[in-house]
Design a protein around this motif. Structure first.
Motif, PDB file in Angstrom:
ATOM      1  N   ASN A 112     -31.843  -9.100  22.821  1.00 49.94           N
ATOM      2  CA  ASN A 112     -30.513  -8.536  23.084  1.00 49.94           C
ATOM      3  C   ASN A 112     -29.448  -9.251  22.256  1.00 49.94           C
ATOM      4  OD1 ASN A 112     -31.409  -6.682  24.950  1.00 49.94           O
ATOM      5  ND2 ASN A 112     -31.050  -8.032  26.716  1.00 49.94           N
ATOM      6  N   TRP A 113     -29.602 -10.545  22.095  1.00 48.12           N
ATOM      7  CA  TRP A 113     -28.625 -11.344  21.348  1.00 48.12           C
ATOM      8  C   TRP A 113     -29.218 -11.706  19.986  1.00 48.12           C
ATOM      9  CZ3 TRP A 113     -24.306 -14.490  23.568  1.00 48.12           C
ATOM     10  CH2 TRP A 113     -24.040 -14.183  24.919  1.00 48.12           C
ATOM     11  N   VAL A 153     -33.546 -15.162  22.152  1.00 46.09           N
ATOM     12  CA  VAL A 153     -32.639 -14.576  21.167  1.00 46.09           C
ATOM     13  C   VAL A 153     -33.350 -14.520  19.814  1.00 46.09           C
ATOM     14  CG1 VAL A 153     -30.689 -15.559  22.428  1.00 46.09           C
ATOM     15  CG2 VAL A 153     -31.578 -16.763  20.421  1.00 46.09           C
ATOM     16  N   PRO A 190     -30.277  -5.521  18.119  1.00 47.68           N
ATOM     17  CA  PRO A 190     -29.702  -6.321  19.208  1.00 47.68           C
ATOM     18  C   PRO A 190     -28.578  -5.561  19.909  1.00 47.68           C
ATOM     19  CG  PRO A 190     -28.789  -7.020  17.113  1.00 47.68           C
ATOM     20  CD  PRO A 190     -29.858  -6.011  16.796  1.00 47.68           C
ATOM     21  N   LEU A 192     -26.017  -7.294  20.862  1.00 43.42           N
ATOM     22  CA  LEU A 192     -24.826  -8.067  20.475  1.00 43.42           C
ATOM     23  C   LEU A 192     -25.181  -9.013  19.345  1.00 43.42           C
ATOM     24  CD1 LEU A 192     -21.916  -9.333  22.235  1.00 43.42           C
ATOM     25  CD2 LEU A 192     -23.346 -11.209  21.446  1.00 43.42           C
ATOM     26  N   LEU A 194     -23.839 -12.493  17.546  1.00 40.64           N
ATOM     27  CA  LEU A 194     -22.932 -13.634  17.623  1.00 40.64           C
ATOM     28  C   LEU A 194     -22.914 -14.289  16.251  1.00 40.64           C
ATOM     29  CD1 LEU A 194     -21.201 -15.419  19.571  1.00 40.64           C
ATOM     30  CD2 LEU A 194     -23.244 -16.847  19.853  1.00 40.64           C
ATOM     31  N   ALA A 254     -18.942 -12.756  24.869  1.00 45.22           N
ATOM     32  CA  ALA A 254     -20.175 -12.095  24.420  1.00 45.22           C
ATOM     33  C   ALA A 254     -21.010 -11.673  25.622  1.00 45.22           C
ATOM     34  CB  ALA A 254     -20.962 -13.046  23.512  1.00 45.22           C
ATOM     35  N   ARG A 255     -21.100 -12.543  26.592  1.00 49.27           N
ATOM     36  CA  ARG A 255     -21.904 -12.214  27.766  1.00 49.27           C
ATOM     37  C   ARG A 255     -21.275 -11.061  28.564  1.00 49.27           C
ATOM     38  NH1 ARG A 255     -23.394 -16.901  31.904  1.00 49.27           N
ATOM     39  NH2 ARG A 255     -21.131 -16.998  31.980  1.00 49.27           N
ATOM     40  N   ILE A 258     -22.193  -7.807  26.838  1.00 45.06           N
ATOM     41  CA  ILE A 258     -23.587  -7.404  27.132  1.00 45.06           C
ATOM     42  C   ILE A 258     -23.692  -6.903  28.568  1.00 45.06           C
ATOM     43  CG2 ILE A 258     -25.879  -8.360  27.587  1.00 45.06           C
ATOM     44  CD1 ILE A 258     -26.099  -9.017  24.903  1.00 45.06           C
TER      45      ILE A 258
END
Ligand code: URA
Length: 263
Positions: A112-113, A153, A190, A192, A194, A254-255, A258
């Motif tokens: 996801n990240w 990640v 992903p 997101l 970062l 960021a969290r 998501i």
């Protein structure tokens, strides 16, 4: 002791400490760590119910027209092994003559990240894996603080080869390498991205706006519209620990992104 505390204590830098018990609605690791630098104004805001993201008034308004993240045709159909083989064989920019080995990327291939840094340093060049030096240890602790194990990640860099003496990547090196990263993003898909540090942020967003104005807000990457958040590079945070509070805000943003996407 939390795992993240362990990393920070090993580094001899300011700890990220539990400021209040986790909210009952959230898993314990989701909350309650905060970057401490004894700033009196620092409060622990429960992340799950944190404020909506409001970009600063002066924030750059990027992404009106998405920057292209198209994968070059010769890479567009490659699977992971074929892509890695292409990276290992690449001699396009000349950095292969000074590096030890390529540093492809590591982690969950459907994460996801996706965490994107700048380029391998000396430790990464030696070990063939991104973020394994001191900055990598801090990155692990930052991930831990938002409840993520490094293995969950996917971690990659803008450049797959170490620039000599850790100099900044040159624009032509970035241009020759970015197809690989684009294909990695397309494979991971992903939820997101970062971006760690100025080099990653400016190259992913195709801007020269300073990182201080890019962090703290949500962008999107390419036509796919993957949310992208910028934060400081862990190597910078090691030199400037007072900035960890802002990085913590970025991680919480960021969290939230998501979490709101999956709500
Ligand atoms: N810094 C980066 O940007 N990437 C690494 O892999 C290591 C240090």
């Amino acid at each position: 002791m939390m795992h993240g505390d362990y990393y920070l204590e090993q580094l001899g830098i300011q700890r990220w400490v539990r400021r209040r018990p986790p909210a009952s609605t959230a898993p314990p690791t989701e909350l309650a760590v905060d970057a401490v630098d004894s700033a009196p104004a620092l409060t622990a805001t429960p992340v799950a119910s944190g404020p909506p993201v409001t970009p600063p008034v002066s924030a750059p308004q990027l992404n009106a027209t998405p920057v292209s993240a198209a994968v070059p045709a010769h890479l567009a159909t490659l699977d992971w092994p074929a892509l890695q083989a292409q990276v290992q064989a690449c001699e396009a920019c000349g950095l292969q003559s000074t590096r030890t080995q390529t540093v492809f990327g590591v982690g969950n291939a459907r994460a996801n990240w996706m965490i994107i840094g700048e380029a391998p340093g000396a430790d990464e060049d030696r070990q063939g894996e991104p973020f394994v030096g001191r900055a990598g240890q801090l990155l692990n602790a930052m991930l831990q603080a938002v409840g993520l194990a490094r293995e969950e990640v996917y971690i990659a860099n803008i450049l797959k080869c170490r620039p000599p003496n850790n100099r900044d990547p040159r624009p032509e090196e970035v241009a020759l390498c970015e197809g690989f990263l684009r294909r990695q993003v397309a494979l991971v898909q992903p939820r997101l991205i970062l971006a760690l540090g100025r080099i990653a942020a400016q190259n992913l967003l195709k801007t020269d706006i300073p990182i201080g104005r890019l962090r703290g807000q949500e962008f999107s990457y390419g036509e796919s519209g993957i949310p992208l958040v910028v934060t400081y590079h862990p190597a910078y945070l090691l030199r400037s620990p007072a900035e960890k509070r802002k990085a913590w805000e970025d991680l919480k943003l960021a969290r939230r992104i998501i979490q709101s996407a999956s709500a």
